[in-house]
Write an enzyme that holds these catalytic residues in place. Structure first.
Site: not given
Length: 147
Positions: A104, A108, A117
């Site tokens: 995923h 952040d 990320r």
């Protein structure tokens, strides 16, 4: 141009965990992935199709338990899909040619590197060290890997 895709032969070579992660959209246990602490220069490719996905220069320690990257090495090789499983809304990351579940992407990541990320399962990847990249057909990406 290389044709990166899923084949029956590639699927047959997967370990049970690699199959679970890439073909059944599974997740390896945090802190257990082969590439979590990989520090060598090189690229990470789809374990199924071989398409180039991430460069070691874009890897960082996010302390989340999975290898994390700030961006794909070749954006066209990474597909992002809405994922509403497990009672939350996330963005799933899949390889475009091989259709492997990778992990995923979250907003952040390091702000000074784009803020993303990409949280990726080691089981979905194969690491190609810098010194083997040209021989394995990934020489075009050498400029994106630290020397």
């Amino acid at each position: 141009m290389t044709d990166y895709r899923k084949t029956d032969e590639a699927i047959a070579r997967l370990t049970p965990e690699q199959f679970y992660v890439t073909q059944e959209s599974g997740t390896e246990r945090p802190g257990t992935g082969e590439y979590l602490n990989e520090k060598r220069a090189g690229i990470y490719v789809d374990i199924v199709s071989g398409e180039p996905l991430f460069a070691s220069a874009d890897k960082f320690d996010s302390h989340c338990g999975w290898p994390s990257f700030t961006k794909p090495i070749e954006p066209a090789n990474v597909a992002e899909l809405r994922d509403v499983t497990h009672g939350m809304v996330r963005t799933e990351v899949r390889s475009a040619g091989g259709d492997s579940h990778l992990g995923h992407v979250f907003p952040d990541g390091p702000r000074d590197r784009g803020g993303l990320r990409y949280c990726i399962n080691s089981a979905a990847l194969r690491f190609v060290p810098r010194e083997a990249m040209a021989d394995e057909g990934y020489g075009a990406y050498l400029d994106q890997v630290e020397g």
